[in-house]
Scaffold this active site. Structure first.
Site, PDB file in Angstrom:
ATOM      1  CE1 TYR A 107      -3.987   2.105   0.905  1.00 27.64           C
ATOM      2  CE2 TYR A 107      -2.568   3.045   2.598  1.00 27.64           C
ATOM      3  CZ  TYR A 107      -3.736   3.087   1.862  1.00 27.64           C
ATOM      4  OH  TYR A 107      -4.644   4.084   2.078  1.00 27.64           O
TER       5      TYR A 107
ATOM      6  CB  ALA B 110       0.130   1.472  -4.303  1.00 23.74           C
ATOM      7  CE  LYS B 111      -3.742   5.222  -0.952  1.00 24.92           C
ATOM      8  NZ  LYS B 111      -4.790   5.624  -1.912  1.00 24.92           N
TER       9      LYS B 111
ATOM     10  NE  ARG C  59     -15.067  -0.260   2.374  1.00 22.04           N
ATOM     11  CZ  ARG C  59     -15.528  -1.051   1.429  1.00 22.04           C
ATOM     12  NH1 ARG C  59     -16.527  -1.879   1.687  1.00 22.04           N
ATOM     13  NH2 ARG C  59     -15.009  -1.027   0.229  1.00 22.04           N
TER      14      ARG C  59
ATOM     15  N   PRO D 167      20.351  34.321  21.000  1.00 17.40           N
ATOM     16  CG  PRO D 167      21.622  32.679  22.072  1.00 17.40           C
ATOM     17  CD  PRO D 167      21.303  33.237  20.734  1.00 17.40           C
TER      18      PRO D 167
HETATM   19  P1  NAI Z   1     -13.585   3.279   1.875  1.00 22.48           P
HETATM   20  O1  NAI Z   1     -13.305   1.822   1.844  1.00 22.48           O
HETATM   21  O2  NAI Z   1     -14.694   3.757   2.739  1.00 22.48           O
HETATM   22  O3  NAI Z   1     -13.842   3.811   0.424  1.00 22.48           O
HETATM   23  C1  NAI Z   1     -13.184   3.294  -0.669  1.00 22.48           C
HETATM   24  C2  NAI Z   1     -14.197   3.002  -1.740  1.00 22.48           C
HETATM   25  O4  NAI Z   1     -13.535   2.586  -2.927  1.00 22.48           O
HETATM   26  C3  NAI Z   1     -15.142   1.872  -1.348  1.00 22.48           C
HETATM   27  O5  NAI Z   1     -16.467   2.309  -1.403  1.00 22.48           O
HETATM   28  C4  NAI Z   1     -14.841   0.791  -2.371  1.00 22.48           C
HETATM   29  O6  NAI Z   1     -15.997   0.056  -2.739  1.00 22.48           O
HETATM   30  C5  NAI Z   1     -14.292   1.586  -3.530  1.00 22.48           C
HETATM   31  N1  NAI Z   1     -13.455   0.777  -4.396  1.00 22.48           N
HETATM   32  C6  NAI Z   1     -12.506  -0.119  -4.022  1.00 22.48           C
HETATM   33  N2  NAI Z   1     -11.950  -0.666  -5.104  1.00 22.48           N
HETATM   34  C7  NAI Z   1     -12.546  -0.130  -6.186  1.00 22.48           C
HETATM   35  C8  NAI Z   1     -12.388  -0.304  -7.574  1.00 22.48           C
HETATM   36  N3  NAI Z   1     -11.512  -1.160  -8.080  1.00 22.48           N
HETATM   37  N4  NAI Z   1     -13.157   0.431  -8.397  1.00 22.48           N
HETATM   38  C9  NAI Z   1     -14.086   1.293  -7.914  1.00 22.48           C
HETATM   39  N5  NAI Z   1     -14.288   1.484  -6.590  1.00 22.48           N
HETATM   40  C10 NAI Z   1     -13.509   0.775  -5.726  1.00 22.48           C
HETATM   41  O7  NAI Z   1     -12.255   3.976   2.293  1.00 22.48           O
HETATM   42  P2  NAI Z   1     -11.845   5.515   2.539  1.00 22.48           P
HETATM   43  O8  NAI Z   1     -11.207   5.585   3.830  1.00 22.48           O
HETATM   44  O9  NAI Z   1     -12.946   6.414   2.219  1.00 22.48           O
HETATM   45  O10 NAI Z   1     -10.683   5.681   1.490  1.00 22.48           O
HETATM   46  C11 NAI Z   1     -10.738   6.498   0.354  1.00 22.48           C
HETATM   47  C12 NAI Z   1      -9.341   6.674  -0.178  1.00 22.48           C
HETATM   48  O11 NAI Z   1      -8.556   7.362   0.785  1.00 22.48           O
HETATM   49  C13 NAI Z   1      -8.593   5.412  -0.462  1.00 22.48           C
HETATM   50  O12 NAI Z   1      -7.803   5.577  -1.619  1.00 22.48           O
HETATM   51  C14 NAI Z   1      -7.700   5.201   0.726  1.00 22.48           C
HETATM   52  O13 NAI Z   1      -6.561   4.435   0.426  1.00 22.48           O
HETATM   53  C15 NAI Z   1      -7.365   6.635   1.031  1.00 22.48           C
HETATM   54  N6  NAI Z   1      -6.921   6.877   2.398  1.00 22.48           N
HETATM   55  C16 NAI Z   1      -7.814   6.829   3.430  1.00 22.48           C
HETATM   56  C17 NAI Z   1      -7.370   7.099   4.709  1.00 22.48           C
HETATM   57  C18 NAI Z   1      -8.298   7.160   5.838  1.00 22.48           C
HETATM   58  O14 NAI Z   1      -7.841   7.572   6.928  1.00 22.48           O
HETATM   59  N7  NAI Z   1      -9.556   6.794   5.657  1.00 22.48           N
HETATM   60  C19 NAI Z   1      -5.953   7.346   4.996  1.00 22.48           C
HETATM   61  C20 NAI Z   1      -5.144   7.436   3.831  1.00 22.48           C
HETATM   62  C21 NAI Z   1      -5.621   7.187   2.605  1.00 22.48           C
END
Ligand code: NAI
Length: 735
Positions: free
Chosen positions: A163, A166-167, A198, A510
């Site tokens: 992860y 990729a990020k 989630r 200082p």
């Molecule tokens: P989340 O799991 O609630 O939302 C991600 C959404 O992406 C889900 O609804 C999922 O169904 C959808 N998804 C997954 N694979 C997919 C695909 N191949 N095609 C289309 N949709 C797809 O997670 P969240 O937390 O809202 O994350 C959003 C973004 O933020 C992600 O890229 C995550 O890596 C990034 N992120 C989130 C953090 C956090 O604290 N929540 C921290 C750092 C990054």
């Protein structure tokens, strides 16, 4: 404040069925955008799919009157997502690459699938979608793209090697897209969100999880996607209502190119702390910047080699080697907060209504005090203390005094920005008791326009007598003020915490805060920074003669004579000579001169009468007050000057003796009232009158004719002209 709207814009949000993506979609739609809500509806690790969650968000948007369609493809089908936007809304303006999954494993346990799937969804997905939209954005010369990174990528996190990689890959993708997109007005920025979702419910402790609401990130993403936002190529961390930029910084580093320091593993080891010294650093924004900086460092080092004869000379004090040495260019980024902190540091106060423009970023005239530019010069001067300048490596920094300062501004200083500074040792002169080192710093804005030139004269005690020149043609010289009493004077008491405040603008010596350190330097208590008193006086001149208009400030030169103690009152005495305002700064309580030989050059000054404010001790004549008042009246009624074109010399007597002389010049454009003989041309009329009679004359108690007839008013020259001026005096002086 007008709301940022997105009417007519089409936004594609991936992974918008839940978490952060859903919040983005709702907010974009609420502000007028047509939204493609993409989500394949799988589990957090990329398993399964479904349409429900995207449909739910679309229904929510439509229920509130917004425009949205769902798309259920995986982001790996990039073109299909973009096609949905084109089919339904006819264009694509905004992409938020947000969809994401996690497959956390400790590194040794990461399978090929764990690695590939993460990269396919995050990096390949963002690539395919953005590539599909790119030609449309290029054609319409508009696009706003967001990549979603993570603190795990920026800083690393146990169990997330796939992860994290990729990020960070997305940051790289954004960096290059921001460069390639610039000329088509396509901006690409990266957000590293922190939110309870989630994906993070098992990672973040429950009580913190609740605080990290997903909707707290959406306003940042929206702003970055607005047409008004100029940001491009930035990385921003955001969560819980906080947002901050993240930048890659590069240390100034070490060049191993001299005989004394060859590139060997041992020398690298011995220089390791300097290799990682971030106290002066650069923020390269493109690969080219970095290469230029490397080459520049080598050029400097090569010059060191050709100029040095022996390494001993290089290490010791060797002025001929040091003169002309250029320091690596550096960047200076600042925000309105820095501008305000500086203004507070040099005594601007909300108690003065006309200071608000220096203290409140939302004031419609918000601007930067011109003397702020001296902070850039100070940064350049700081190179002296780093021990890195050939010929000046071995100087004793405890013997350094900031003797003089010159500053010229070519454009008003912006209220924020990233400026580039180029500094060099302009010259070194032999003053006998010491060496005077002239450092020069030029500051450029983002468009490479020269903004300011700062020249600091640093006195190195005990380093004179090296057989150098006594004067430098490069040195900007101090100038004595006129011998008459000041035309204006301003006093302001400094706060007891003035130095504690001013040091936050960058000079953390200082000496200005630590009583023990100050005592070592022979001071009874910590002293105010010379550049702080300098800032007070520059502000006084600007207020007195330019009505605080920063566009009228051109240059300032001064010599630091003595220190001011925090809590003392700074008094700036000023003399106007055309567009040059000479000034001298004193401590009002002691009369000690702290800044001498100083001047400010102003530009575009309206010709204006000089209003003379005599020091209280200097004059006890009632007529002085009347002349000052007349000066003020003239500045408010320039039409009066046209009525009586002439130069009047008043000789005021007291107890039968001449007590003072005043000139009323109505010939020079704008008029002038000042103490003493006419400065330009001869007087047309000379009037001799007693102080008390003059008061009676102006107040109307004594008529001019009566005074003349009784010999109390003696006139030489054009009496008719005097009659006009007498009426003017009676009519206008508010007694
Ligand atoms: P989340 O799991 O609630 O939302 C991600 C959404 O992406 C889900 O609804 C999922 O169904 C959808 N998804 C997954 N694979 C997919 C695909 N191949 N095609 C289309 N949709 C797809 O997670 P969240 O937390 O809202 O994350 C959003 C973004 O933020 C992600 O890229 C995550 O890596 C990034 N992120 C989130 C953090 C956090 O604290 N929540 C921290 C750092 C990054």
């Amino acid at each position: 404040m007008a709301e940022l709207r997105y009417d007519g814009r089409v936004a594609l949000i991936t992974g918008a069925g839940g978490g952060l993506g859903r919040e983005y979609a709702l907010m974009f739609a609420a502000r007028g955008a047509s939204v493609v809500v993409n989500d394949l509806g799988g589990g957090p690790s990329g398993d399964g799919d479904g349409t429900k969650i995207a449909d739910k968000v679309v229904a929510e948007i439509r229920a509130k009157g917004g425009k949205a369609v769902a798309n259920y493809d995986s982001v790996e089908e990039g073109e299909k997502l973009v096609q949905t936007a084109l089919d339904h809304f006819g264009r694509i303006d905004i992409i938020v690459n947000n969809a994401g999954i996690i497959r956390d494993r400790s590194f040794a346990r990461i399978s090929d699938t764990d690695w590939d799937l993460i990269h396919r969804v995050h990096v390949r997905g963002a690539f395919l979608i953005t590539r599909a939209a790119w030609p449309h954005m290029k054609k319409q010369k508009y696009g706003r793209i967001i990549m979603t990174s993570s603190a795990s990528g920026l800083y690393g996190n146990f169990g997330q090697a796939n992860y994290s990689a990729a990020k960070m890959g997305l940051v790289g993708l954004c960096n290059t897209l921001s460069i390639e997109g610039t000329k088509y007005n396509i901006h690409c920025n990266t957000i590293a969100p922190i939110a309870g979702s989630r994906l993070t419910e098992d990672i973040i402790p429950e009580e913190i999880f609740k605080l990290l609401k997903a909707e707290a990130v959406a306003p940042v993403v929206l702003y970055l996607c607005h047409e008004e936002c100029e940001e491009n190529g930035g990385v921003f961390e955001s969560g819980a209502g906080w947002v901050g930029q993240v930048k890659v910084q590069r240390a100034e580093g070490v060049v191993f190119a001299t005989e004394a320091a060859k590139l060997t593993p041992e020398n690298v080891r011995d220089s390791w702390s300097t290799v990682g010294d971030m106290s002066t650093c650069h923020y390269p924004t493109a690969a080219g910047d970095s290469t230029v900086l490397v080459v520049q460092s080598f050029e400097n080092a090569k010059r060191d080699i050709t100029r040095s004869t022996t390494s001993a000379e290089e290490d010791g004090f060797n002025p001929s080697l040091a003169i002309g040495q250029k320091f690596p260019s550096a960047q200076f980024s600042y925000t309105p907060n820095d501008v305000i902190l500086y203004a507070l540091g040099v005594g601007a106060s909300t108690s003065q209504p006309d200071h608000l423009k220096f203290l409140f970023e939302l004031n419609e005239d918000f601007c930067t005090l011109p003397s702020f530019a001296v902070l850039l010069g100070q940064k350049g001067m700081g190179n002296l203390f780093m021990g890195r300048i050939p010929g000046l490596r071995d100087i004793d920094i405890t013997k350094i005094l900031h003797g003089e300062q010159y500053l010229e501004v070519f454009k008003p200083m912006p209220t924020s920005g990233t400026l580039t500074t180029e500094s060099q040792i302009a010259d070194i002169v032999d003053k006998g008791s010491g060496a005077l080192i002239l450092t020069e710093t030029k500051a450029y804005n983002e468009n490479k326009e020269l903004l300011s030139l700062s020249q600091s004269a640093i006195f190195l005690v005990g380093a004179g007598g090296f057989g150098g020149r006594k004067k430098s043609e490069k040195a900007k010289l101090t100038v004595k003020p006129p011998s008459r009493s000041p035309d204006a004077s301003m006093k302001e008491k400094t706060s007891i915490d003035q130095a504690a405040l001013y040091r936050l603008t960058g000079d953390a010596n200082p000496l200005h805060i630590d009583p023990a350190f100050a005592a070592m330097g022979g001071f009874s208590k910590p002293i105010l920074h010379g550049l702080c008193s300098f800032g007070f006086s520059c502000r006084h001149v600007l207020k007195q003669f330019a009505d605080n208009d920063v566009t009228k400030f051109k240059a300032v030169k001064c010599r630091f004579a003595k220190p001011v103690l925090p809590g003392q009152t700074i008094q700036t005495d000023m003399w106007r000579e055309g567009n040059r305002i000479h000034f001298q700064t004193k401590v009002a309580e002691t009369g000690t001169v702290v800044i001498s030989g100083a001047y400010v050059d102003l530009i575009n000054l309206a010709p204006q009468p000089t209003v003379v404010e005599p020091a209280a001790s200097e004059s006890s004549l009632a007529s002085d007050v009347l002349f000052q008042e007349l000066g003020r009246q003239l500045s408010e009624h320039p039409d009066l000057v046209k009525k009586a074109k002439g130069i009047f010399l008043y000789i005021i007597t007291k107890d039968g003796k001449e007590a003072s002389q005043w000139t009323l010049d109505l010939k020079t454009a704008g008029g002038a009232v000042y103490r003493g003989q006419p400065k330009t041309g001869k007087s047309n009329v000379t009037v001799t009158i007693a102080d008390a009679d003059f008061v009676d004359l102006v107040s109307g108690k004594l008529s001019g004719q009566q005074a003349f007839m009784t010999g109390r008013l003696k006139v030489k020259g054009n009496v008719m002209l005097l009659q006009k001026i007498s009426q003017l005096l009676v009519a206008k002086a508010k007694l």
